[in-house]
Design a protein around this motif. Structure first.
Motif, PDB file in Angstrom:
ATOM      1  N   SER A  20       1.363   7.300   5.156  1.00 26.27           N
ATOM      2  CA  SER A  20       2.361   6.257   5.733  1.00 26.27           C
ATOM      3  C   SER A  20       3.838   6.100   4.765  1.00 26.27           C
ATOM      4  O   SER A  20       5.028   5.947   4.453  1.00 26.27           O
ATOM      5  CB  SER A  20       2.191   5.532   7.006  1.00 26.27           C
ATOM      6  OG  SER A  20       1.500   4.679   6.924  1.00 26.27           O
ATOM      7  N   GLN A  21       3.048   5.266   3.303  1.00 28.43           N
ATOM      8  CA  GLN A  21       4.604   4.491   3.296  1.00 28.43           C
ATOM      9  C   GLN A  21       4.493   4.944   2.018  1.00 28.43           C
ATOM     10  O   GLN A  21       5.512   4.639   0.730  1.00 28.43           O
ATOM     11  CB  GLN A  21       3.129   3.033   2.967  1.00 28.43           C
ATOM     12  CG  GLN A  21       3.151   2.315   3.887  1.00 28.43           C
ATOM     13  CD  GLN A  21       4.501   2.431   4.770  1.00 28.43           C
ATOM     14  OE1 GLN A  21       6.094   1.456   3.861  1.00 28.43           O
ATOM     15  NE2 GLN A  21       4.207   2.395   5.728  1.00 28.43           N
ATOM     16  N   ASP A  78      -4.376   7.396   5.263  1.00 31.66           N
ATOM     17  CA  ASP A  78      -3.024   6.616   5.237  1.00 31.66           C
ATOM     18  C   ASP A  78      -2.276   6.678   4.364  1.00 31.66           C
ATOM     19  O   ASP A  78      -2.454   6.529   3.247  1.00 31.66           O
ATOM     20  CB  ASP A  78      -3.855   5.421   5.799  1.00 31.66           C
ATOM     21  CG  ASP A  78      -2.219   4.626   5.549  1.00 31.66           C
ATOM     22  OD1 ASP A  78      -2.544   3.038   6.474  1.00 31.66           O
ATOM     23  OD2 ASP A  78      -0.993   5.180   6.272  1.00 31.66           O
ATOM     24  N   LEU A 126       0.719  -1.366  -0.072  1.00 32.61           N
ATOM     25  CA  LEU A 126       0.384   0.052   0.297  1.00 32.61           C
ATOM     26  C   LEU A 126       0.612   1.353   0.046  1.00 32.61           C
ATOM     27  O   LEU A 126       2.011   1.420   0.529  1.00 32.61           O
ATOM     28  CB  LEU A 126      -0.670   0.202   1.399  1.00 32.61           C
ATOM     29  CG  LEU A 126      -1.704   1.356   1.151  1.00 32.61           C
ATOM     30  CD1 LEU A 126      -3.162   1.359   0.054  1.00 32.61           C
ATOM     31  CD2 LEU A 126      -2.809   1.520   2.435  1.00 32.61           C
TER      32      LEU A 126
END
Lengths: 115, 111
Positions: free
Chosen positions: A58-59, A56, A45
């Protein structure tokens, strides 16, 4: 029912060039995901949207990657500048919040080659 | 750290030769375990979601089972058209929406 649509299907660019990928999710799906899949690996992801909000990221390598989902429908993922290591398949998926099976529906992906 | 490991990496079967694929996982509170099928040049296609240990689901020649530490995808009397990469993924409570995938098992069924 139309599935998740992605374009282009293939893209070849020189390193340091910019590139953008587009995704149209299944109609009515409020959650949209961008995944990166390297050869021989499972998807990872990068970013998840709930409607227009990135909930999200974060990656996501924010120094070179950016994404947007205007009006909570279509989404664009951009890389600037591209590096050799960015060569991979970029998958878009969508899902319906509250669905019983929690399944995510994937598009065919964009295969990026950076030379 | 949530993690998924699949084995074997590759599996060759003769048509009709039944076998099982393994998915071992560690997760901080399992919300769901997913099996997907991926054909070359295509995105993953959803097969099953399993939610609790002891649960089983079937679809044609495929049956998925779940324990507290692993899941198995049993393939009974496979056909060449079952050839694909099978991906396992977990979703944790508190991080709903995010799927953590294993590296996949590439299955080849020869006629």
């Amino acid at each position: 029912e139309a599935g998740v649509v992605q374009s282009p299907r293939y893209k070849i660019i020189e390193k340091k060039q910019p590139v953008a990928f587009w995704c149209n999710p299944i109609s009515g799906h409020n959650t949209l995901y961008w995944y990166l899949q390297n050869l021989g690996q499972g998807p990872e992801l990068l970013i998840r949207y709930e409607n227009e909000e990135a909930v999200d990221d974060s990656q996501l390598p924010k120094d070179r990657f950016s994404a947007e989902r205007l009006k909570g429908v279509d989404s664009t993922l951009k890389i600037q500048p591209a590096e050799l290591g960015d060569s991979a398949v970029y998958l878009c998926a969508s899902s319906l919040a509250g669905s019983v099976s929690n399944e995510q529906f994937f598009g065919p992906g964009t295969r990026l080659t950076v030379l | 750290e949530d993690q998924v490991t699949q084995s074997p990496e590759a599996l060759r079967l003769q048509e009709g030769e039944s076998s099982s694929l393994n998915c071992s996982y560690t997760v901080s509170g399992l919300r769901g375990l997913f099996w997907y099928r991926q054909d070359p040049g295509k995105g993953p296609e959803f097969l099953f979601t399993l939610y609790s240990a002891g649960e089983e689901k079937e679809k044609e020649r495929l049956k998925a089972t779940l324990t507290k530490k692993e899941s198995f995808l049993h393939i009974t009397a496979p056909k060449p058209e079952d050839s694909a990469t099978y991906l396992c993924a977990v979703q944790a409570w508190g991080n709903t929406g995010k799927l953590i995938f294993g590296q996949g098992t590439t299955l080849q069924v020869k006629p």
